[in-house]
Write an enzyme that holds these catalytic residues in place. Structure first.
Site, PDB file in Angstrom:
ATOM      1  N   ASP A  12       6.686  -9.039  -7.378  1.00 17.37           N
ATOM      2  CA  ASP A  12       5.939  -8.327  -6.342  1.00 17.37           C
ATOM      3  C   ASP A  12       6.719  -8.438  -5.036  1.00 17.37           C
ATOM      4  O   ASP A  12       7.010  -9.544  -4.574  1.00 17.37           O
ATOM      5  CB  ASP A  12       4.575  -8.998  -6.222  1.00 17.37           C
ATOM      6  CG  ASP A  12       3.661  -8.329  -5.216  1.00 17.37           C
ATOM      7  OD1 ASP A  12       4.150  -7.589  -4.333  1.00 17.37           O
ATOM      8  OD2 ASP A  12       2.447  -8.556  -5.318  1.00 17.37           O
ATOM      9  N   ASN A  26       5.744   6.951   3.206  1.00 19.40           N
ATOM     10  CA  ASN A  26       5.707   8.410   3.287  1.00 19.40           C
ATOM     11  C   ASN A  26       6.093   8.823   4.704  1.00 19.40           C
ATOM     12  O   ASN A  26       6.203   7.997   5.594  1.00 19.40           O
ATOM     13  CB  ASN A  26       4.332   8.948   2.882  1.00 19.40           C
ATOM     14  CG  ASN A  26       3.215   8.265   3.650  1.00 19.40           C
ATOM     15  OD1 ASN A  26       3.257   8.180   4.877  1.00 19.40           O
ATOM     16  ND2 ASN A  26       2.236   7.738   2.940  1.00 19.40           N
ATOM     17  N   VAL A  35       3.538   0.715  -3.844  1.00 22.98           N
ATOM     18  CA  VAL A  35       4.131  -0.400  -3.118  1.00 22.98           C
ATOM     19  C   VAL A  35       3.761  -0.344  -1.630  1.00 22.98           C
ATOM     20  O   VAL A  35       3.590  -1.369  -0.976  1.00 22.98           O
ATOM     21  CB  VAL A  35       5.660  -0.444  -3.355  1.00 22.98           C
ATOM     22  CG1 VAL A  35       6.393   0.680  -2.668  1.00 22.98           C
ATOM     23  CG2 VAL A  35       6.232  -1.792  -2.956  1.00 22.98           C
ATOM     24  N   ASP A  36       3.615   0.852  -1.117  1.00 22.72           N
ATOM     25  CA  ASP A  36       3.229   1.048   0.283  1.00 22.72           C
ATOM     26  C   ASP A  36       1.863   0.408   0.553  1.00 22.72           C
ATOM     27  O   ASP A  36       1.691  -0.362   1.519  1.00 22.72           O
ATOM     28  CB  ASP A  36       3.190   2.563   0.549  1.00 22.72           C
ATOM     29  CG  ASP A  36       3.155   2.941   2.028  1.00 22.72           C
ATOM     30  OD1 ASP A  36       3.285   2.041   2.872  1.00 22.72           O
ATOM     31  OD2 ASP A  36       2.987   4.132   2.314  1.00 22.72           O
ATOM     32  N   THR A 121      10.464   5.875  -7.539  1.00 23.25           N
ATOM     33  CA  THR A 121      10.260   5.904  -8.999  1.00 23.25           C
ATOM     34  C   THR A 121       8.794   5.864  -9.417  1.00 23.25           C
ATOM     35  O   THR A 121       8.495   5.836 -10.611  1.00 23.25           O
ATOM     36  CB  THR A 121      11.007   4.745  -9.701  1.00 23.25           C
ATOM     37  OG1 THR A 121      10.441   3.501  -9.264  1.00 23.25           O
ATOM     38  CG2 THR A 121      12.478   4.785  -9.406  1.00 23.25           C
ATOM     39  N   GLY A 122       7.887   5.841  -8.442  1.00 24.90           N
ATOM     40  CA  GLY A 122       6.459   5.869  -8.756  1.00 24.90           C
ATOM     41  C   GLY A 122       5.936   7.283  -8.655  1.00 24.90           C
ATOM     42  O   GLY A 122       6.348   8.173  -9.407  1.00 24.90           O
ATOM     43  N   VAL A 123       5.080   7.480  -7.678  1.00 18.82           N
ATOM     44  CA  VAL A 123       4.461   8.792  -7.465  1.00 18.82           C
ATOM     45  C   VAL A 123       5.515   9.880  -7.218  1.00 18.82           C
ATOM     46  O   VAL A 123       5.319  11.038  -7.590  1.00 18.82           O
ATOM     47  CB  VAL A 123       3.480   8.714  -6.276  1.00 18.82           C
ATOM     48  CG1 VAL A 123       2.898  10.074  -5.938  1.00 18.82           C
ATOM     49  CG2 VAL A 123       2.358   7.740  -6.581  1.00 18.82           C
TER      50      VAL A 123
END
Ligand code: ADP
Length: 168
Positions: A12, A26, A35-36, A121-123
């Site tokens: 983490d 963003n 993660v944000d 690599t997420g959303v």
């Protein structure tokens, strides 16, 4: 001149004991999911939101720093990754810029150790292998005061890719 050590861990990012952690933010630097969200919650959402507000907007590939507030890290470097479309819209260049610019900002702060999440690599749907190649390649051989780059994988697939690409 120092050489940068690049290492990969599974874990983490909010728990990393480094000088600076990078946030996959963003453009509005307004906080969000993934993660944000984790970084905002762990650092202190209200303080971090207030620190981010005057720095917004942040263009994709750029990076801006705030204090780390309640994180072990002294600073948070907010960078905005590319949204992946098909790989033909400059995504690789923008993603490499995220790593480059974050390291430049880290240098300006005097940070010596920097932890990165797997940006986009997420959303934002960047293919994991291609993103990992950029994460491993971009910091390599970079002159400067940063001596440790820690790539923090949150899933085993990403961690395995980092190990493979780092020759571990
Ligand atoms: P993006 O919008 O840039 O794709 P995400 O937050 O959706 O950002 O995902 C980026 C990466 O961060 C993903 O690989 C996700 O698994 C990972 N991630 C999510 N939470 C954490 C965390 N607490 N520490 C490290 N990585 C995390």
């Amino acid at each position: 001149m120092h050489t940068v050590k690049i290492e990969a861990v599974l874990g983490d990012i909010t728990l990393q004991d480094v000088d600076a952690v990078v946030n996959a933010a963003n453009r509005q630097l307004a906080g969000g999911g993934g993660v944000d969200g984790a970084i905002h919650r762990a650092a202190g959402a209200r303080e971090l939101r207030e620190a981010c507000r005057p720095l917004a907007p942040c263009e994709p590939g750029d990076a801006k720093a705030t204090p780390g507030f309640r994180l072990p890290a002294r600073w948070i470097i907010h960078t905005v990754g590319p949204v992946y479309r098909d790989g033909r819209h400059g995504e690789a260049e923008v993603l490499a810029n995220c790593y480059r610019r974050s390291l430049e900002v880290a240098e300006q702060l005097g940070a010596r150790s920097v932890a990165f999440p797997a940006i986009s690599t997420g959303v934002y749907a960047y293919p994991r292998r291609e993103a990992a190649e950029i994460a491993v390649r971009t910091p390599r051989g970079r002159p400067g005061t940063v001596t440790l780059v820690r790539l923090v994988a949150y899933d085993r697939e990403t961690w395995n890719l980092y190990q493979e690409l780092l020759g571990g």
